[in-house]
Design a protein around this motif. Sequence first.
Motif, PDB file in Angstrom:
ATOM      1  N   ALA A   1       8.574   6.317  -5.352  1.00  0.00           N
ATOM      2  CA  ALA A   1       8.409   7.748  -5.626  1.00  0.00           C
ATOM      3  C   ALA A   1       7.067   8.248  -5.100  1.00  0.00           C
ATOM      4  O   ALA A   1       6.981   9.344  -4.539  1.00  0.00           O
ATOM      5  N   ILE A   2       6.029   7.450  -5.266  1.00  0.00           N
ATOM      6  CA  ILE A   2       4.716   7.843  -4.742  1.00  0.00           C
ATOM      7  C   ILE A   2       4.777   7.982  -3.224  1.00  0.00           C
ATOM      8  O   ILE A   2       4.207   8.894  -2.645  1.00  0.00           O
ATOM      9  N   GLY A   3       5.511   7.076  -2.584  1.00  0.00           N
ATOM     10  CA  GLY A   3       5.697   7.185  -1.135  1.00  0.00           C
ATOM     11  C   GLY A   3       6.416   8.467  -0.754  1.00  0.00           C
ATOM     12  O   GLY A   3       5.984   9.195   0.143  1.00  0.00           O
ATOM     13  N   VAL A   4       7.510   8.766  -1.451  1.00  0.00           N
ATOM     14  CA  VAL A   4       8.287   9.972  -1.147  1.00  0.00           C
ATOM     15  C   VAL A   4       7.442  11.223  -1.367  1.00  0.00           C
ATOM     16  O   VAL A   4       7.525  12.183  -0.586  1.00  0.00           O
ATOM     17  N   ILE A   5       6.622  11.234  -2.403  1.00  0.00           N
ATOM     18  CA  ILE A   5       5.732  12.375  -2.650  1.00  0.00           C
ATOM     19  C   ILE A   5       4.854  12.633  -1.422  1.00  0.00           C
ATOM     20  O   ILE A   5       4.539  13.772  -1.100  1.00  0.00           O
ATOM     21  N   ASN A   6       4.495  11.571  -0.707  1.00  0.00           N
ATOM     22  CA  ASN A   6       3.601  11.690   0.446  1.00  0.00           C
ATOM     23  C   ASN A   6       4.323  11.777   1.782  1.00  0.00           C
ATOM     24  O   ASN A   6       3.677  11.767   2.830  1.00  0.00           O
ATOM     25  N   PHE A   7       5.651  11.873   1.776  1.00  0.00           N
ATOM     26  CA  PHE A   7       6.390  12.087   3.017  1.00  0.00           C
ATOM     27  C   PHE A   7       5.985  13.421   3.630  1.00  0.00           C
ATOM     28  O   PHE A   7       5.776  14.407   2.911  1.00  0.00           O
ATOM     29  N   GLN A   8       5.917  13.457   4.947  1.00  0.00           N
ATOM     30  CA  GLN A   8       5.659  14.704   5.659  1.00  0.00           C
ATOM     31  C   GLN A   8       6.899  15.203   6.379  1.00  0.00           C
ATOM     32  O   GLN A   8       6.918  16.323   6.879  1.00  0.00           O
ATOM     33  N   SER A   9       7.930  14.355   6.428  1.00  0.00           N
ATOM     34  CA  SER A   9       9.168  14.692   7.116  1.00  0.00           C
ATOM     35  C   SER A   9      10.322  13.955   6.442  1.00  0.00           C
ATOM     36  O   SER A   9      10.132  12.847   5.927  1.00  0.00           O
ATOM     37  N   PRO A  10      11.530  14.529   6.479  1.00  0.00           N
ATOM     38  CA  PRO A  10      12.697  13.804   5.952  1.00  0.00           C
ATOM     39  C   PRO A  10      12.995  12.530   6.742  1.00  0.00           C
ATOM     40  O   PRO A  10      13.734  11.670   6.285  1.00  0.00           O
ATOM     41  N   GLU A  11      12.403  12.410   7.901  1.00  0.00           N
ATOM     42  CA  GLU A  11      12.600  11.225   8.745  1.00  0.00           C
ATOM     43  C   GLU A  11      11.643  10.080   8.395  1.00  0.00           C
ATOM     44  O   GLU A  11      11.799   8.975   8.909  1.00  0.00           O
ATOM     45  N   ASP A  12      10.648  10.341   7.556  1.00  0.00           N
ATOM     46  CA  ASP A  12       9.739   9.272   7.134  1.00  0.00           C
ATOM     47  C   ASP A  12      10.532   8.211   6.375  1.00  0.00           C
ATOM     48  O   ASP A  12      11.556   8.512   5.764  1.00  0.00           O
ATOM     49  N   LYS A  13      10.062   6.969   6.444  1.00  0.00           N
ATOM     50  CA  LYS A  13      10.778   5.859   5.808  1.00  0.00           C
ATOM     51  C   LYS A  13       9.824   5.012   4.974  1.00  0.00           C
ATOM     52  O   LYS A  13       8.625   4.950   5.235  1.00  0.00           O
ATOM     53  N   LEU A  14      10.416   4.345   3.987  1.00  0.00           N
ATOM     54  CA  LEU A  14       9.627   3.528   3.068  1.00  0.00           C
ATOM     55  C   LEU A  14      10.469   2.334   2.645  1.00  0.00           C
ATOM     56  O   LEU A  14      11.661   2.479   2.355  1.00  0.00           O
ATOM     57  N   SER A  15       9.868   1.163   2.622  1.00  0.00           N
ATOM     58  CA  SER A  15      10.556  -0.014   2.092  1.00  0.00           C
ATOM     59  C   SER A  15       9.536  -0.929   1.428  1.00  0.00           C
ATOM     60  O   SER A  15       8.365  -0.961   1.799  1.00  0.00           O
ATOM     61  N   THR A  16      10.001  -1.665   0.438  1.00  0.00           N
ATOM     62  CA  THR A  16       9.125  -2.561  -0.320  1.00  0.00           C
ATOM     63  C   THR A  16       8.842  -3.817   0.485  1.00  0.00           C
ATOM     64  O   THR A  16       9.764  -4.464   0.980  1.00  0.00           O
ATOM     65  N   ILE A  17       7.568  -4.167   0.581  1.00  0.00           N
ATOM     66  CA  ILE A  17       7.158  -5.432   1.204  1.00  0.00           C
ATOM     67  C   ILE A  17       6.944  -6.473   0.111  1.00  0.00           C
ATOM     68  O   ILE A  17       7.430  -7.595   0.201  1.00  0.00           O
ATOM     69  N   ASP A  18       6.225  -6.088  -0.928  1.00  0.00           N
ATOM     70  CA  ASP A  18       5.883  -7.036  -1.986  1.00  0.00           C
ATOM     71  C   ASP A  18       5.739  -6.286  -3.310  1.00  0.00           C
ATOM     72  O   ASP A  18       5.247  -5.158  -3.335  1.00  0.00           O
ATOM     73  N   LEU A  19       6.176  -6.915  -4.364  1.00  0.00           N
ATOM     74  CA  LEU A  19       6.027  -6.346  -5.702  1.00  0.00           C
ATOM     75  C   LEU A  19       5.581  -7.464  -6.627  1.00  0.00           C
ATOM     76  O   LEU A  19       6.193  -8.533  -6.678  1.00  0.00           O
ATOM     77  N   ARG A  20       4.503  -7.208  -7.326  1.00  0.00           N
ATOM     78  CA  ARG A  20       3.997  -8.181  -8.302  1.00  0.00           C
ATOM     79  C   ARG A  20       3.952  -7.507  -9.663  1.00  0.00           C
ATOM     80  O   ARG A  20       3.442  -6.395  -9.798  1.00  0.00           O
ATOM     81  N   VAL A  21       4.491  -8.187 -10.665  1.00  0.00           N
ATOM     82  CA  VAL A  21       4.470  -7.663 -12.024  1.00  0.00           C
ATOM     83  C   VAL A  21       3.893  -8.726 -12.943  1.00  0.00           C
ATOM     84  O   VAL A  21       4.333  -9.883 -12.918  1.00  0.00           O
ATOM     85  N   ASP A  22       2.918  -8.340 -13.735  1.00  0.00           N
ATOM     86  CA  ASP A  22       2.358  -9.208 -14.769  1.00  0.00           C
ATOM     87  C   ASP A  22       2.838  -8.680 -16.114  1.00  0.00           C
ATOM     88  O   ASP A  22       2.541  -7.532 -16.477  1.00  0.00           O
ATOM     89  N   TYR A  23       3.582  -9.506 -16.833  1.00  0.00           N
ATOM     90  CA  TYR A  23       4.084  -9.128 -18.157  1.00  0.00           C
ATOM     91  C   TYR A  23       3.032  -9.561 -19.180  1.00  0.00           C
ATOM     92  O   TYR A  23       2.753 -10.738 -19.327  1.00  0.00           O
ATOM     93  N   LEU A  24       2.452  -8.599 -19.858  1.00  0.00           N
ATOM     94  CA  LEU A  24       1.335  -8.874 -20.750  1.00  0.00           C
ATOM     95  C   LEU A  24       1.769  -9.132 -22.187  1.00  0.00           C
ATOM     96  O   LEU A  24       1.069  -9.806 -22.938  1.00  0.00           O
ATOM     97  N   ARG A  25       2.908  -8.555 -22.565  1.00  0.00           N
ATOM     98  CA  ARG A  25       3.479  -8.796 -23.890  1.00  0.00           C
ATOM     99  C   ARG A  25       4.925  -8.332 -23.842  1.00  0.00           C
ATOM    100  O   ARG A  25       5.330  -7.661 -22.907  1.00  0.00           O
ATOM    101  N   TYR A  26       5.688  -8.704 -24.843  1.00  0.00           N
ATOM    102  CA  TYR A  26       7.092  -8.290 -24.882  1.00  0.00           C
ATOM    103  C   TYR A  26       7.204  -6.783 -25.068  1.00  0.00           C
ATOM    104  O   TYR A  26       6.336  -6.145 -25.649  1.00  0.00           O
ATOM    105  N   ALA A  27       8.274  -6.217 -24.560  1.00  0.00           N
ATOM    106  CA  ALA A  27       8.544  -4.785 -24.737  1.00  0.00           C
ATOM    107  C   ALA A  27       9.611  -4.654 -25.823  1.00  0.00           C
ATOM    108  O   ALA A  27      10.728  -5.158 -25.679  1.00  0.00           O
ATOM    109  N   GLU A  28       9.244  -3.987 -26.894  1.00  0.00           N
ATOM    110  CA  GLU A  28      10.141  -3.803 -28.036  1.00  0.00           C
ATOM    111  C   GLU A  28      11.277  -2.849 -27.689  1.00  0.00           C
ATOM    112  O   GLU A  28      11.252  -2.173 -26.667  1.00  0.00           O
ATOM    113  N   ALA A  29      12.245  -2.760 -28.569  1.00  0.00           N
ATOM    114  CA  ALA A  29      13.417  -1.889 -28.375  1.00  0.00           C
ATOM    115  C   ALA A  29      13.033  -0.436 -28.632  1.00  0.00           C
ATOM    116  O   ALA A  29      13.529   0.209 -29.551  1.00  0.00           O
ATOM    117  N   LYS A  30      12.118   0.058 -27.805  1.00  0.00           N
ATOM    118  CA  LYS A  30      11.618   1.438 -27.879  1.00  0.00           C
ATOM    119  C   LYS A  30      11.454   1.948 -26.453  1.00  0.00           C
ATOM    120  O   LYS A  30      11.427   1.162 -25.507  1.00  0.00           O
TER     121      LYS A  30
END
Length: 140
Positions: free
Chosen positions: A69-98
Motif C-alpha cells: 500500500a505504501i508503494g501504491v501511495i507513491n505510484f506516479q502512473s498506473p503503469e508503475d509496478k511493485l513486487s515483494t523481494i523480502d519480508l521479515r516479521v518478528d513476533y514479539l508476543r502472541y496476538a489475542e482474539a482481539k
Amino acid sequence: MNNSDKQRLIKLAEEDIPIHKYWGLKVLSLEENMICVKMPFRKEFVGDIRRNRWHGGIIAAVMDSLGGAIGVINFQSPEDKLSTIDLRVDYLRYAEAKDIIFEGELVRLGNRIMVAKMKAQQENTIVAEGKGVYNFIRKE
C-alpha cells in the motif's frame, strides 16, 4: 496527496482488493509515507485453537499488504509496478482474539528498491514488527 486521491486509495485498500475485503481491513489513516489500518478479529484467523490466538501468517500477510500500500501511495502512473523481494516479521508476543492495529511507514524509496517498516499492536502493546523490501518499477 489531495482528498480525492486519498479517498480513492482508501476505497482501493478496503473494497477493491479482494483479500482486504475478506479480511475486513479498515483504513484509519493514510498519508504520503504511512498507512494505519485496523483488522477485526475473526475466528477464521485463529492459528492456536487451544488458546484462540491469531495465526502468524495472517499477521505477516497484512504487513506485506501494508508495504504494498505504501508503494501504491507513491505510484506516479498506473503503469508503475511493485513486487515483494523480502519480508521479515518478528513476533514479539502472541496476538489475542482481539482486533489488531497495523502501521506501515516508508523507510526508503530509491530508483528501484523501496523499504517499509511495519508493526502490529493490540491495546498499545506491540505483538509483531516487520520490514519489507520491494522491487519498485516506475514507468519511464
